[in-house]
Design a protein around this motif. Structure first.
Motif, PDB file in Angstrom:
ATOM      1  N   LEU A   1       0.820  -1.223   0.000  1.00 46.35           N
ATOM      2  CA  LEU A   1       0.000   0.000   0.000  1.00 46.35           C
ATOM      3  C   LEU A   1       0.853   1.272   0.000  1.00 46.35           C
ATOM      4  CD1 LEU A   1      -2.600   1.720   0.379  1.00 46.35           C
ATOM      5  CD2 LEU A   1      -2.319   1.402   2.843  1.00 46.35           C
ATOM      6  N   PHE A   2       1.855   1.353   0.892  1.00 47.55           N
ATOM      7  CA  PHE A   2       2.442   2.660   1.226  1.00 47.55           C
ATOM      8  C   PHE A   2       3.177   3.333   0.072  1.00 47.55           C
ATOM      9  CE2 PHE A   2       1.303   0.911   5.217  1.00 47.55           C
ATOM     10  CZ  PHE A   2       0.754   2.016   5.838  1.00 47.55           C
ATOM     11  N   HIS A   3       3.682   2.531  -0.876  1.00 46.11           N
ATOM     12  CA  HIS A   3       4.391   3.156  -2.008  1.00 46.11           C
ATOM     13  C   HIS A   3       3.428   3.909  -2.922  1.00 46.11           C
ATOM     14  CE1 HIS A   3       2.988  -0.569  -3.917  1.00 46.11           C
ATOM     15  NE2 HIS A   3       3.116   0.061  -5.074  1.00 46.11           N
ATOM     16  N   GLU A   4       2.108   3.679  -2.730  1.00 46.49           N
ATOM     17  CA  GLU A   4       1.126   4.360  -3.578  1.00 46.49           C
ATOM     18  C   GLU A   4       0.476   5.546  -2.880  1.00 46.49           C
ATOM     19  OE1 GLU A   4      -1.479   1.518  -5.512  1.00 46.49           O
ATOM     20  OE2 GLU A   4       0.186   0.968  -6.826  1.00 46.49           O
ATOM     21  N   LEU A   5       0.949   5.879  -1.688  1.00 45.47           N
ATOM     22  CA  LEU A   5       0.349   6.994  -0.938  1.00 45.47           C
ATOM     23  C   LEU A   5       1.291   8.189  -0.893  1.00 45.47           C
ATOM     24  CD1 LEU A   5      -1.126   5.177   2.212  1.00 45.47           C
ATOM     25  CD2 LEU A   5      -2.283   5.724   0.063  1.00 45.47           C
ATOM     26  N   PRO A   6       0.736   9.413  -0.941  1.00 49.18           N
ATOM     27  CA  PRO A   6       1.575  10.579  -0.679  1.00 49.18           C
ATOM     28  C   PRO A   6       1.993  10.600   0.800  1.00 49.18           C
ATOM     29  CG  PRO A   6      -0.632  11.219  -1.461  1.00 49.18           C
ATOM     30  CD  PRO A   6      -0.653   9.748  -1.255  1.00 49.18           C
ATOM     31  N   ARG A   7       3.000  11.422   1.086  1.00 49.38           N
ATOM     32  CA  ARG A   7       3.620  11.476   2.412  1.00 49.38           C
ATOM     33  C   ARG A   7       2.593  11.621   3.552  1.00 49.38           C
ATOM     34  NH1 ARG A   7       9.203  13.132   4.485  1.00 49.38           N
ATOM     35  NH2 ARG A   7      10.011  11.724   2.930  1.00 49.38           N
ATOM     36  N   ALA A   8       1.695  12.607   3.433  1.00 49.79           N
ATOM     37  CA  ALA A   8       0.744  12.863   4.527  1.00 49.79           C
ATOM     38  C   ALA A   8      -0.192  11.667   4.711  1.00 49.79           C
ATOM     39  CB  ALA A   8      -0.053  14.129   4.229  1.00 49.79           C
ATOM     40  N   ALA A   9      -0.622  11.061   3.607  1.00 49.40           N
ATOM     41  CA  ALA A   9      -1.541   9.912   3.697  1.00 49.40           C
ATOM     42  C   ALA A   9      -0.844   8.717   4.358  1.00 49.40           C
ATOM     43  CB  ALA A   9      -2.048   9.536   2.308  1.00 49.40           C
ATOM     44  N   ARG A  10       0.459   8.565   4.105  1.00 55.42           N
ATOM     45  CA  ARG A  10       1.208   7.478   4.777  1.00 55.42           C
ATOM     46  C   ARG A  10       1.138   7.661   6.287  1.00 55.42           C
ATOM     47  NH1 ARG A  10       6.209   8.794   1.596  1.00 55.42           N
ATOM     48  NH2 ARG A  10       5.381   8.356  -0.452  1.00 55.42           N
TER      49      ARG A  10
END
Ligand SMILES: C[S@@+](CC[C@H](N)C(=O)[O-])C[C@H]1O[C@@H](n2cnc3c(N)ncnc32)[C@H](O)[C@@H]1O
Length: 348
Positions: free
Chosen positions: A252-261
Motif C-alpha cells: 500500500l504505502f508506495h502508492e500513498l503521498p507522504r501525509a496519507a502514509r
C-alpha cells in the motif's frame, strides 16, 4: 496431494514450478521491454543481488512450511486456471495500456465513477492499468498482472507476513478468535493465505476500491465465509479504537503521498489493541535496496507510481516509531521489505 510427497520430492516440485513461472515471466518481460521501447537494462550486480534474494525467498518459503507456519498446500496454490481465463483479456488490454503510458495519460478513468468520492491521489491509472482501481475489469486482471511483474513471487512475498503475524498472536494474551485486519486488502490474496494458515482468526479486509473489495469477498467466500469487508479510506476509518489483535498491510504505502502514509500509520495504531502486532510488507526502500536501487527507481518511471520516489526514502520503520509503535524487525524480502512492530501494552 502434495502433503503426501516426501520432503525432497515436494521441494523439487516447488522449485520446478517456480522455475517454469520465472522463465515464462522473463520471456514476457523481454517482449514488453521491446514493445514499450524501454532502454533500461539491469547491470550484473543488480541481477546478482536480485537472483540471490529470489533464491533466499524460495528457501524461506520452504522453511516456513517445515516450521509449521503455513501448510504445504499454499506453495502449490497457483491459480493457473484463473490466470489462463483472464490472460486473453490481459493481452487484448495491453495495447491500450501501452498507448496510455506513451501519452502519459494517467486520468483515463471510467466516466460512470463518482471520482469526488476518492482522494485526488487515488484518481489515476496506477501502473497505467485500465480503469485504475475503479472497475471490476481492473480487479479481474490485477492478480495475474502483479504475478507477472514479480516473476511469480507475488503470493510468496505476501505470505511472508504470516510467520511474524503468528508469532505476534502467540505472544499476546490468548483470545479465542484473534481479529486480524488487512489494510488495503486489494483482491484478498493475502487474507486468502492467512485464512489457511490461521483458521481460528476472524478476518477483516479494508480497501478504498469497492471493485477490489468485491473480488476479495468472492475469493474468501469458501476459505473464510465470515470474513468482513469495508470500503473505506485507510487514513480515516469508522473502526473503533483498540479493536484488532493484529493489523497487516501489503503493497500500500508506495502508492500513498507522504501525509496519507502518516495518517494511515496513525489509524493502524489507533485500531490495534495495546500489545497488538503490526506487519507491513511493501517495496524495498533505499535502506535495504543496495544495488537494486536503480531497478526500483525505474519502476516509478515505467509504471506510473508518482509517490514512489518519495516513498523510497520515507523509511517505514521510522513512520511506525513516529506514531508510537516499537519496531521489532525491518528487513528485505526479495524486492520487498517487511516491518514488524508492536503497539505498547497498557502499563500494569
Ligand atoms: C498495489 S495494491 C495492493 C493490494 C493488495 N494488498 C495486494 O497485495 O495485492 C494497492 C491497494 O491499495 C488500495 N488503496 C490505495 N489507497 C488506499 C487508501 N487510501 N485506503 C484504502 N485502500 C487504498 C487500492 O485500492 C489497492 O487495492
Amino acid at each position: 496431494m502434495t502433503a503426501l510427497l516426501p520432503n525432497r520430492a515436494y521441494r523439487a516440485a516447488y522449485k520446478a514450478q517456480q522455475a517454469a513461472f520465472l522463465l515464462n515471466c522473463l520471456a514476457a518481460h523481454r517482449i514488453l521491454r521491446t514493445v514499450s521501447g524501454t532502454s533500461y537494462r539491469p547491470g550484473s550486480d543488480v541481477e546478482a543481488l536480485a537472483r540471490r534474494r529470489y533464491d533466499e525467498l524460495l528457501e524461506l518459503d520452504l522453511r516456513n512450511v517445515e516450521q509449521g507456519y503455513y501448510p504445504r498446500s499454499l506453495l502449490f496454490q497457483v491459480p493457473l486456471a484463473e490466470y489462463a481465463r483472464v490472460m486473453p483479456s490481459l493481452v487484448r488490454d495491453f495495447p491500450r495500456t501501452i498507448v496510455r503510458a506513451k501519452n502519459k495519460n494517467f486520468k483515463d478513468l471510467p466516466a460512470e465513477v463518482e471520482l469526488e468520492r476518492y482522494p485526488p491521489y487515488f484518481r489515476r491509472n496506477f501502473h497505467w492499468q485500465t480503469d485504475g482501481y475503479l472497475s471490476r475489469r481492473s480487479a479481474d486482471l490485477y492478480d495475474v498482472g502483479v504475478e507477472f511483474l514479480f516473476l511469480g513471487t507475488a503470493d510468496i512475498m505476501r505470505r511472508q507476513v504470516i510467520p511474524p503475524l503468528a508469532r505476534g498472536l502467540s505472544s499476546t494474551p490468548a483470545t479465542s478468535r484473534p481479529k486480524i485486519l488487512d489494510v488495503a486488502c486489494g483482491t484478498g490474496r493475502t487474507l486468502r493465505q492467512i485464512a489457511e494458515a490461521l483458521p481460528d482468526a476472524k478476518l477483516y479486509g479494508l480497501d478504498l476500491s469497492p471493485y477490489y473489495v468485491g473480488a476479495a469477498r468472492r475469493l474468501l467466500r469458501h476459505a473464510a465465509p465470515d470474513a468482513s469487508f469495508l470500503v473505506e479510506n485507510a487514513e480515516s476509518t469508522p473502526l473503533r479504537d483498540d479493536t484488532f489483535d493484529a493489523v497487516v498491510s501489503v503493497f500500500l504505502f508506495h502508492e500513498l503521498p507522504r501525509a496519507a502514509r502518516r495518517n494511515t500509520f496513525r489509524e493502524m495504531y489507533r485500531v490495534l489493541k495495546p500489545g497488538g502486532t503490526l506487519v507491513i510488507e511493501d517495496s524495498a526502500q533505499y535502506s535495504e535496496a543496495g544495488p537494486i536501487a536503480g531497478l526500483l527507481e525505474r519502476f516509478a518511471v515505467d509504471f506510473h507510481e508518482p509517490y514512489y520516489r518519495d516513498y523510497l526514502r520515507d523509511e517505514l520503520a521510522d513512520l511506525a516509531r513516529e506514531v508510537g509503535f516499537s519496531v521489532e524487525h525491518s528487513g528485505p524480502c526479495f524486492v520487498s521489505k517487511i516491518v514488524v512492530a508492536k503497539k505498547p501494552p497498557l502499563a500494569s
